[in-house]
Design a protein around this motif. Structure first.
Motif, short mmCIF file in Angstrom:
data_model
loop_
_atom_site.label_atom_id
_atom_site.label_comp_id
_atom_site.label_asym_id
_atom_site.label_seq_id
_atom_site.Cartn_x
_atom_site.Cartn_y
_atom_site.Cartn_z
N ARG B 406 -55.62 -9.37 9.87
CA ARG B 406 -56.93 -8.64 9.20
C ARG B 406 -56.41 -7.37 8.35
NH1 ARG B 406 -59.81 -12.79 7.34
NH2 ARG B 406 -62.49 -11.87 7.24
N TYR B 408 -57.74 -4.56 8.03
CA TYR B 408 -58.14 -3.32 9.09
C TYR B 408 -57.61 -3.82 10.77
CZ TYR B 408 -61.66 -7.11 10.63
OH TYR B 408 -62.15 -8.27 11.01
N GLY B 457 -63.13 -5.72 12.84
CA GLY B 457 -63.20 -4.30 12.15
C GLY B 457 -64.45 -4.38 10.96
N TRP B 458 -63.61 -3.96 9.74
CA TRP B 458 -65.14 -3.75 8.80
C TRP B 458 -64.08 -3.61 7.27
CZ3 TRP B 458 -69.04 -6.50 7.75
CH2 TRP B 458 -69.74 -6.31 6.94
N THR B 459 -64.63 -4.65 6.24
CA THR B 459 -64.01 -3.91 4.69
C THR B 459 -65.09 -3.64 4.00
OG1 THR B 459 -61.57 -4.97 5.44
CG2 THR B 459 -62.55 -4.19 2.95
N ASP B 461 -67.82 -3.49 1.50
CA ASP B 461 -68.49 -4.57 -0.16
C ASP B 461 -69.15 -2.96 -1.17
OD1 ASP B 461 -68.14 -6.47 0.99
OD2 ASP B 461 -70.21 -6.23 2.11
#
Lengths: 334, 556
Positions: B406, B408, B457-459, B461
């Motif tokens: 990913r 991240y 994790g997180w991306t 927006d």
């Protein structure tokens, strides 16, 4: 023969019914569903539940299965959960790619494998024999994806002779008729498009052909060696038949039987090899699509594909049985 | 096989090889003479297919990437950053209550079909989304509307919340009022999402954009969403070749802003990472996304334009408090945080430009707090905390994903191994659980009580703190396994604070509180990268993956 073929085709129905039920239950029992794949990291228990409901996946399995079978009977495979396009359309667009690829690979494997195997057996202990045995061992051992990257690195990146990805240059505005790109180019007279599609086909086909080629060489060699020691070959030679007649009528005709069986089995195996080859070459065939569909738990696509492959597999085996009859007069169907 | 057949086969094969080589030679010659036209096209390699051309129905990055070239929203993120700047709206102001926003629109803008963009068009779009019914309320079809605005005019499912959107009023051709049912920090930042792009009302009507086909489990997209997207952006739709996995766009000569420099833009799917790299090096594509961290330096050394994006993501080690009971004790969670040598992970497994994460949102985004509790690597302190909590010889189930990278999380298994070794040093033994990313892994770690630790994790927006910390901690979730009503209430309060300055302070306080409560250990912010050919430049990497290809050009 006709009755035999019809009987074999009728046997397909219960086989496919049973297969569809087992696979349907098995697929739906796998952990995780399409909702997890669609939502990814952003999935919450609420959104996942709602999506399952929206997709009709919260209904009893037997209702879902009945719905699938009802559609199947009318020739409708449903709609892909991932792409929202009819599964039949997806197949019609992608399957020709895989057929182009596997048929080309088979032509290479058979066209080179049988002559090489025969020559290796006839020149047993010679340089050709040793090199073909060693080469075929290597062919079986090297994983497809490693080989694919190596082939691409040499022929596409370094030499620039062939493209490394895709089925056709994306800037070519080709007319699609059958979705067999080479054939389409020929049918429409767009020779540039046909040549480009052929160029895109060569490296993946070479890659995919490696393992079957190696197996066919080994099978043919072993089979020819066995036949060479038979009395009828010695008799044929002793009675003064020409080398060509002995080879054609007595050696190859008998030696090819196990090879043909192997080719039948390899055809099924080629499909799984095609998944890797297509992914590595970004070759838009059914294999790559199925691999993605497994990740997405795209049930309609997977069910449709499995039914599709089952039919092909059984048909190919039927053709192999028929080919037996043609090659070997002793095997006649009553 | 007879000798004659054998000869025929050999001859056919020899002929095929000869033809192939001739083709190869022929192509090389053709390439030499077609360099002038080559500069009119840019083929960009992407990892997956776009799902749909109507951005309002999209929720995946690849659909958004294409939409960003064809469509524009009222607002957009600044080039290369996250700050919201004008796009089709020149300015916007809230009323005193913070629920009605007045947008002043750009004038003289036309859609690709020649119709005018104006206040009526804005309201047609908002009303379209708000009034969706039937299958259009399916979670998969209107995902982002539901994420941001909740429900619809008439909710057809009890699971849908009331809508955040209230009404849209065209006051004059260039002024529009958008009224909300309550204050939210998401607005107007979320309008920068491609899902809320402005689309031509005429095209939406002509091509029946809302006419989805089939039944709930069998939905097909309308024709508009597959073949007729019409926006105001610098590129126009030409075709979507499903068989060849390519989307072709052409420069919009009537674009109101700076026109695209390269005439034809093609997005070509090459899902395999190495295949994308080889296609770039062989000149078949002129750029691609999701460069492997290990490839960044070699590609740069070869002269390719490697563009790391500013990191707008977070990798964290999640701790599930409904797993092993010991994890309910904050001292045990603190011990885990002190035990993990995050700097070593960033140094060895992340690309240049990455940083250790101190909290669950990236720096630079409003609400970031420098003064949160920090957990610097300290083995002794970790051991002491475990002893205090009577949790020595702790055994934990640690989940990590396979067959995935990913943005991240470049190398999940390596990161898992480093953390495992660190935990072992303080006496925590882990049982590894490796699962395939989708859907097995996601399913396992987002629900249930089996997992104690996992990597996720997180991306982001859009540029709002809530999109990071709110998404993660504003309610009870299976991933974390805790129930903290006080924290949840504080999130709700921050989200509904109309005063921007006060809201930022609330998010700062929330970041501090989260790091005290320590639901997990933030590990790193890693910049994902895109790459372009040696002679392609002009694209500015965006933390939100909001790259505009209209600015790309060939240098030679």
């Amino acid at each position: 023969m006709f009755r035999y073929i019809v009987r074999r085709l009728l046997q397909l129905i219960p086989t496919l019914l049973g297969l569809s039920l087992i696979l349907f239950l098995w697929l739906h029992r796998l952990p995780g569903g399409p909702e997890t794949a669609i939502l990814g990291e952003r999935g919450t228990p609420e959104t996942r539940l709602k999506l399952r409901h929206d997709l009709g996946l919260d209904q009893p399995l037997w209702i879902q299965y009945a719905r699938f079978m009802r559609r199947l009977i009318t020739g409708d495979l449903g709609v892909s959960i991932n792409t929202h396009r009819p599964v039949t359309t997806e197949f019609m667009e992608r399957f020709p790619g895989t057929v182009e690829l596997t048929v080309s690979a088979l032509i290479i494997a058979i066209g080179l494998g049988i002559p090489l195997g025969y020559l290796a057996a006839r020149k047993r202990g010679g340089l050709l024999d040793y090199s073909s045995v060693a080469g075929s061992l290597l062919g079986v051992c090297v994983p497809i994806f490693v080989l694919a990257y190596l082939i691409k690195e040499v022929f596409a990146v370094k030499l620039g002779w062939f493209p490394s990805a895709g089925r056709q240059d994306v800037t070519i505005d080709a007319t699609r008729v059958t979705n067999f790109y080479v054939l389409d180019g020929i049918l429409t007279g767009e020779w540039d498009a046909a040549a480009d599609a052929l160029k895109h086909l060569i490296l993946p086909a070479m890659t995919l052909a490696t393992i079957p080629l190696a197996i066919i060489v080994r099978m043919t060699r072993a089979s020819v060696l066995e036949v060479l020691g038979e009395d009828y070959v010695r008799t044929a030679q002793a009675k003064g038949l020409t080398e060509r007649t002995v080879r054609g009528r007595h050696i190859m005709r008998n030696a090819l039987l196990p090879v043909v069986t192997t080719i039948g089995l390899l055809t099924g195996g080629l499909l799984s090899g095609a998944v890797l080859t297509e992914t590595v070459y970004a070759f838009t065939g059914i294999g790559q699509f199925i691999a993605e569909s497994i990740d997405h738990r795209d049930y309609p696509v997977l069910m449709g594909f499995i039914m599709f492959v089952a039919i092909i597999y059984v048909t190919v085996n039927l053709l192999v049985d028929v080919a037996y009859g043609v090659i070997d007069p002793r095997v006649r169907v009553r | 096989m007879s000798a004659s057949r054998l000869r025929t086969v050999t001859a056919v094969l020899a002929a095929s090889v000869a033809v192939s080589l001739a083709l190869a030679g022929c192509q090389s010659k053709r390439d030499d003479t077609s360099t002038s036209t080559k500069k009119d096209k840019l083929v960009f390699g992407v990892a997956g297919d776009a799902k749909v051309m109507d951005p309002a129905l999209a929720s995946d990055g690849e659909s958004f990437r294409v939409a960003r070239q064809m469509f524009e929203g009222l607002v957009k993120p600044e080039e290369g950053g996250t700050k919201i700047v004008p796009s089709l709206a020149e300015s916007w102001t809230p009323d005193a209550a913070g629920t009605t926003w007045t947008f002043k629109l750009k004038t003289g803008v036309k859609f690709h079909d020649g119709t005018d963009f104006n206040a009526e068009a804005v309201c047609t779009n908002f009303n379209r989304w708000y009034n969706w019914s039937g299958l259009m309320q399916n979670q998969d079809i209107s995902s982002y509307w539901q994420d941001v605005f909740g429900g619809f005019a008439k909710n057809e499912s009890a699971e849908l919340p009331p809508s955040l959107f209230k009404s849209c009023t065209a006051k004059d051709a260039a002024t529009v009022d958008i009224a909300l049912t309550r204050v939210t920090s998401k607005f107007p930042a979320a309008l920068a999402l491609p899902a809320f792009s402005m689309q031509s009302p005429k095209a939406l009507k002509d091509f029946e954009a809302d006419k989805v086909g089939g039944t709930a489990d069998n939905i097909t997209y309308p024709a508009y969403a597959q073949e007729h997207p019409v926006g105001t952006g610098p590129y126009k739709f030409v075709k979507w070749d499903h068989t060849n996995k390519a989307v072709e766009l052409v420069a919009n000569d009537s674009y109101s802003g700076d026109k695209a420099k390269i005439k034809t833009l093609i997005f070509k799917t090459i899902s395999d990472l190495t295949a994308r790299k080889q296609a770039l090096r062989s000149g078949e594509i002129q750029g691609y996304d999701l460069v492997a961290p290990a490839d960044m330096k070699p590609l740069k050394d070869e002269g390719f334009n490697v563009l790391p994006r500013p990191a707008f993501n977070i990798l964290y080690l999640a701790i599930n408090q409904s797993g092993n009971p010991a994890l309910k004790d904050v001292r045990v969670r603190q011990a885990i945080a002190y035990a993990v040598n995050r700097q070593a992970i960033v140094d060895s497994k992340f690309p240049t430009g990455s940083s250790v994460a101190l909290e669950f949102q990236p720096p630079g985004l409003d609400g970031y707090n420098d003064a949160v509790t920090k957990y610097d690597y300290n083995v002794d302190k970790a051991k002491q905390l475990l002893a205090d909590a009577k949790a020595t010889n702790l055994k934990l189930d640690f989940y990590y994903p396979t067959e995935v990278t990913r943005p991240y999380m470049p190398a999940p298994k390596d990161i898992f191994e480093l953390i495992t070794a660190d935990l072992a040093k303080v006496g925590i033994t882990v049982t590894p659980h490796a699962l395939k990313w989708s859907p097995d892994y996601l399913n396992a770690v987002q629900t249930g009580k089996k997992h104690d630790l996992h990597l996720l994790g997180w991306t982001g927006d859009y540029a709002d703190a809530y999109n990071f910390i709110g998404t993660m901690f504003d309610r009870q979730k299976g991933e974390w396994g805790f129930n903290n009503p006080e924290l949840f209430a504080q999130f709700k309060e921050a989200d509904s604070e109309p005063d921007q300055a006060k809201r930022v302070e609330k998010y700062k306080a929330l970041n501090a509180k989260v790091m005290e409560f320590l639901p997990g250990v933030p590990i790193a912010h890693g910049p994902p990268a895109i790459v372009f050919g040696k002679d392609v430049t002009g694209v500015k990497p965006s933390p939100l993956t909001d790259e505009k290809f209209a600015t790309a050009y060939y240098t030679s």
